[in-house]
Design a protein around this motif. Structure first.
Motif, PDB file in Angstrom:
ATOM      1  N   ASP A 175      -0.719 -10.615  -4.495  1.00  0.00           N
ATOM      2  CA  ASP A 175      -1.170  -9.347  -3.893  1.00  0.00           C
ATOM      3  C   ASP A 175      -2.657  -9.384  -3.561  1.00  0.00           C
ATOM      4  OD1 ASP A 175      -1.750  -9.461  -6.662  1.00  0.00           O
ATOM      5  OD2 ASP A 175      -2.147  -7.316  -6.693  1.00  0.00           O
ATOM      6  N   GLU A 176      -3.032  -8.504  -2.658  1.00  0.00           N
ATOM      7  CA  GLU A 176      -4.435  -8.175  -2.402  1.00  0.00           C
ATOM      8  C   GLU A 176      -5.355  -9.400  -2.356  1.00  0.00           C
ATOM      9  OE1 GLU A 176      -4.588  -3.691  -4.230  1.00  0.00           O
ATOM     10  OE2 GLU A 176      -4.824  -5.318  -5.669  1.00  0.00           O
ATOM     11  N   TRP A 231       4.431 -10.190  -5.670  1.00  0.00           N
ATOM     12  CA  TRP A 231       4.248  -8.860  -5.067  1.00  0.00           C
ATOM     13  C   TRP A 231       4.599  -8.943  -3.583  1.00  0.00           C
ATOM     14  CZ3 TRP A 231       3.915  -5.515  -8.809  1.00  0.00           C
ATOM     15  CH2 TRP A 231       3.240  -5.823  -9.992  1.00  0.00           C
ATOM     16  N   TRP A 248       5.882  -3.150  -4.263  1.00  0.00           N
ATOM     17  CA  TRP A 248       4.948  -2.217  -4.918  1.00  0.00           C
ATOM     18  C   TRP A 248       4.285  -1.258  -3.932  1.00  0.00           C
ATOM     19  CZ3 TRP A 248      -0.529  -1.819  -4.617  1.00  0.00           C
ATOM     20  CH2 TRP A 248      -1.172  -2.808  -3.855  1.00  0.00           C
ATOM     21  N   TYR A 273       4.456   3.752 -10.822  1.00  0.00           N
ATOM     22  CA  TYR A 273       3.126   3.389 -11.321  1.00  0.00           C
ATOM     23  C   TYR A 273       2.729   4.412 -12.391  1.00  0.00           C
ATOM     24  CZ  TYR A 273       1.861  -0.683  -8.550  1.00  0.00           C
ATOM     25  OH  TYR A 273       1.774  -1.962  -8.047  1.00  0.00           O
ATOM     26  N   TRP A 324      -1.054  -0.213 -15.079  1.00  0.00           N
ATOM     27  CA  TRP A 324      -2.362  -0.834 -14.848  1.00  0.00           C
ATOM     28  C   TRP A 324      -3.380  -0.095 -15.707  1.00  0.00           C
ATOM     29  CZ3 TRP A 324      -1.917  -5.230 -12.357  1.00  0.00           C
ATOM     30  CH2 TRP A 324      -0.841  -5.407 -11.479  1.00  0.00           C
TER      31      TRP A 324
HETATM   32  C1  ACM Z   1      -0.715  -4.149  -7.323  1.00  0.00           C
HETATM   33  O1  ACM Z   1      -0.627  -2.995  -7.757  1.00  0.00           O
HETATM   34  N1  ACM Z   1      -1.856  -4.594  -6.804  1.00  0.00           N
HETATM   35  C2  ACM Z   1       0.412  -5.053  -7.329  1.00  0.00           C
END
Ligand code: ACM
Ligand code: ZN
Length: 386
Positions: A175-176, A231, A248, A273, A324
């Motif tokens: 991801d990202e 992801w 996600w 989340y 997270w």
């Molecule tokens: C994510 O929440 N960056 C997978």
């Protein structure tokens, strides 16, 4: 004696995710969560072990990953850190297995790697010395797939990590990962040339380079008997058919993946989340303040989108809630965000849509609360639908 009970979970994969990178979670506290998750028949723990803000697993061949990469200097000058030794990882995996929970490790690559890059600067494009990220968000400095040494590093890491986690899946993140450093890196651009990864259709050359990374990593893990999960960004630039996609950014990645024939775990940030607030009127403001995901919203989530055909829907293998920890530092805060939403997750994962009823769930919640009280869980007591 007088009856048969026929019962089976709706989904084989019923997951929760812990992030000990932003804020560390001790072995004892991980075990407490495993006890609670097994009570709710959640059977998979996704363990997010590496990040820009901390590397959390001992790797014997690369000791600086923990001596440097597990400790960050906070804004006030204090040190924050922690990691699991390989013995502790075995202890956690074994504790989970006794409770029928499989632990899936995540080594998030090629982005979110600032802790490793701080320890071993050659892993990035410029090779300069940086320190761990101390604020949240997305980091532009990422691993350099132009360099063979980066792939050697990951291969070595996998040789130590894979034997610790006997489950079939290995999560490789994906991801990202901003592509700015790759655009300006001679080694990355050379890789694009030699591998013929020029821009094609919707995908830029750098997105195709990311897909090249994912495919090479997948081979490394396949040779060790593991299937990759990533992801939903791993869809960008093409993907090999054995990969499982964790959706996600809403459900669209999962829908796209299922239609294309990939297995999918649904973990959309609009329902699953648990770092988002549970109500606007919450007495405690822990977690991501920008989104509210109420208990009822979690409960009423259906992991199989209606737009999928019956055949496509077979690719939805399960559902997972993520925690997270950017905005929660202590276990009581993490528990407050997890419970009682985990009870709702459990029914999302276990029950068919036609058997779910939020009102009846709320009645059952009364006895669940008594369990939480006896077990010393700091759950959210003030349930609101706003
Ligand atoms: C994510 O929440 N960056 C997978
Ligand atoms: Zn590069």
């Amino acid at each position: 004696q007088c009856c048969d009970i026929q019962d089976a979970p709706r989904f084989g994969y019923r997951g929760f995710h812990l992030d000990p990178c932003r804020h560390f979670i001790s072995v004892e506290n991980v075990k407490k969560q495993l006890d609670l998750m097994s009570m709710f028949k959640v059977n998979t723990m996704h363990f997010h072990l590496t990040e820009d803000q901390g590397w959390r697993i001992e790797i014997k061949k690369y000791p600086k990953l923990t001596s440097v990469g597990s400790i960050r200097t906070e804004g006030d000058g204090s040190f924050y850190g922690g990691f699991y030794t390989q013995e502790q990882i075995k202890e956690i995996v074994d504790y989970a297995a006794k409770r029928y929970i499989t632990v899936i490790p995540e080594i998030d690559l090629p982005g979110h790697m600032m802790a490793a890059i701080s320890a071993y600067p050659y892993l990035s494009c410029k090779g300069e010395q940086w320190s761990l990220r101390t604020v949240w968000g997305v980091e532009d400095i990422v691993m350099c797939p132009g360099k063979e040494d980066m792939f050697r590093f990951l291969d070595d890491i996998f040789s130590e990590i894979v034997p610790l986690f006997p489950g079939k899946y290995f999560h490789i993140g994906g991801d990202e990962c901003p592509k700015t450093s790759w655009k300006n890196c001679p080694a990355c651009q050379k890789r694009i040339q030699t591998e013929g990864l020029q821009a094609e259709g919707k995908h830029s050359a750098e997105e195709r380079l990311q897909s090249y990374v994912i495919k090479r990593i997948e081979k490394m893990l396949e040779k060790r008997g593991r299937k990759i999960i990533g992801w939903d960004e791993i869809l960008e630039g093409g993907l090999s058919e054995n990969a499982t996609v964790m959706s996600w950014r809403g459900e669209k990645g999962g829908i796209h993946a299922a239609k294309a024939g990939y297995d999918v775990i649904m973990s959309p940030n609009i329902y699953m989340y648990f770092n988002c607030l549970q109500s606007k009127v919450n007495e405690k403001k822990i977690g991501n303040p920008n989104r509210v995901i109420t208990l009822e919203k979690v409960y009423n989530y259906h992991p199989v989108p209606e737009v999928l055909s019956a055949d496509e829907a077979k690719h939805i293998k399960g559902v997972q809630a993520n925690l997270w920890t950017e905005y929660m530092s202590a276990l009581d805060e993490m528990e407050y965000m997890l419970y009682p939403r985990v009870a709702a997750l459990s029914e999302v994962a276990w029950s068919k849509k036609e058997n779910k009823d939020y009102g009846r769930f709320c009645t059952r919640l009364e006895s669940i609360r008594r369990h939480y009280d006896v077990l010393g869980v700091n759950y959210c007591k003030k349930i609101s639908n706003e």
